[in-house]
Design an enzyme around this catalytic site. Structure first.
Site, PDB file in Angstrom:
ATOM      1  N   THR A 163      21.926 -12.510  10.756  1.00 41.39           N
ATOM      2  CA  THR A 163      22.349 -12.310   9.374  1.00 41.39           C
ATOM      3  C   THR A 163      23.639 -13.101   9.205  1.00 41.39           C
ATOM      4  O   THR A 163      24.604 -12.869   9.933  1.00 41.39           O
ATOM      5  CB  THR A 163      22.596 -10.824   9.067  1.00 41.39           C
ATOM      6  N   THR A 220      16.087  -8.242  16.095  1.00 36.29           N
ATOM      7  CA  THR A 220      17.527  -8.310  16.307  1.00 36.29           C
ATOM      8  C   THR A 220      18.196  -8.979  15.115  1.00 36.29           C
ATOM      9  O   THR A 220      17.592  -9.804  14.427  1.00 36.29           O
ATOM     10  CB  THR A 220      17.874  -9.109  17.577  1.00 36.29           C
ATOM     11  N   GLU A 221      19.449  -8.632  14.891  1.00 34.75           N
ATOM     12  CA  GLU A 221      20.260  -9.286  13.859  1.00 34.75           C
ATOM     13  C   GLU A 221      21.670  -9.504  14.417  1.00 34.75           C
ATOM     14  O   GLU A 221      22.416  -8.554  14.631  1.00 34.75           O
ATOM     15  CB  GLU A 221      20.325  -8.448  12.585  1.00 34.75           C
ATOM     16  N   VAL A 222      21.999 -10.748  14.655  1.00 33.00           N
ATOM     17  CA  VAL A 222      23.317 -11.161  15.128  1.00 33.00           C
ATOM     18  C   VAL A 222      24.120 -11.674  13.931  1.00 33.00           C
ATOM     19  O   VAL A 222      23.548 -12.187  12.971  1.00 33.00           O
ATOM     20  CB  VAL A 222      23.167 -12.263  16.204  1.00 33.00           C
TER      21      VAL A 222
END
Length: 308
Positions: free
Chosen positions: A175, A273-275
């Site tokens: 994100t 996943t959201e990094v």
């Protein structure tokens, strides 16, 4: 609510884009980096330790070959793991994290699992740093039968051709600040709706599946990633991107209904996943390592709990 016309240059406020607007949008997109140099060259270096298959080709301004990287000794007695990256091409650590996992970690798990990695599902999006494909379609809302996004349909067809059931599916995403400055305003303009600004969570978080939430699996991934980077806190309402958290750093979506990548595989254990690479508290390298930690944390959990 905010008027899309104040935030995006293409189209008329309140009116969905037609072909004219989509072509105008496409004409503005420029290649900013090389899929061949940054992705394909790294895949080629893996040939000594993995089977590499070409599962399709995208014919846009350039022809993009699509690659699957598989455990070299596929064994039907082992559980199968699917890792996907670059569904949204602009999300750099999703692609580079998948490649780093293959380079540094995947072989360590080869005695326990068959591993299949699709590291860069949307290469045009990677090169142009885009969320959409050239038809202004979001591949990560398009994982369903008769998908309008070729990026998605080629993955679905390839996985279907394997006749393989997956124990786990980890889909690697980011994100970024451009979600608010570019991609969400563009989405509102495309769909002819008002755009309401939102914040970007500062840190790592996960999106699980409301139908298969597996909270202990999600927690294990969060605990693995927190060794590398910080976990996103909820906002004042206890939410991340508008959804109430289920536990620290975890929200759930109906992934199949939304056409998200982790929904199509029907894996028992699945997560997105959201990094957050734009955080002042994280570097690009930490974001890549966070993606690797998410995958290894998932696999370590499956081993520890003897999941098959």
């Amino acid at each position: 609510m905010l008027d899309t016309q104040n935030y995006y240059s293409i189209g008329t406020s309140g009116i969905k884009w037609g072909e004219k607007e989509k072509k105008e949008w496409f004409a503005q997109q420029k290649v900013k980096r090389s899929y061949e140099k940054e992705v394909v060259s790294k895949i080629e270096k893996l040939r000594a330790h993995f089977n590499i298959e070409e599962y399709g080709e995208l014919e846009y301004l350039s022809n993009y070959k699509l690659y699957a990287v598989k455990s070299i000794n596929w064994d039907s007695s082992k559980p199968n793991i699917l890792v996907t990256g670059g569904v949204h091409g602009y999300e750099t650590s999703g692609v580079q994290g998948a490649l780093r996992f293959l380079k540094d970690e995947a072989q360590k798990y080869s005695d326990k699992f068959n591993i299949l990695v699709l590291p860069s599902i949307s290469p045009w999006g990677y090169e142009t740093i885009n969320r959409w494909n050239p038809l202004a379609i979001d591949p990560n809302r398009s994982f369903y039968k008769d998908s309008p996004a070729k990026e998605s349909s080629l993955v679905i067809d390839y996985i279907g051709s394997l006749g393989t059931k997956f124990l786990a599916h980890i889909d690697l995403h980011e994100t970024t600040d451009t979600d608010e400055s570019e991609f969400r305003p563009a989405l509102a303009a495309r769909d002819g709706v008002d755009y309401a600004a939102d914040g970007v969570p500062d840190g790592f978080y996960l999106v699980g599946d409301t139908e298969r939430p597996e909270p202990e699996f999600q927690k294990a991934i969060i605990d693995s990633v927190r060794k590398v980077t910080h976990i996103a806190p909820p906002d004042a309402d206890g939410k991340i991107i508008g959804k109430l958290i289920e536990q620290e750093g975890v929200i759930n979506y109906d992934t199949k209904k939304l056409g998200l990548c982790i929904g199509f595989s029907d894996a028992k254990f699945s997560t997105t996943t959201e990094v957050y690479p734009d955080s002042p508290r994280a570097t690009d390298e930490e974001c890549i390592l966070a993606q690797v930690a998410a995958v290894t944390g998932a696999l370590d959990f499956l081993i520890k709990t003897n999941q098959k």
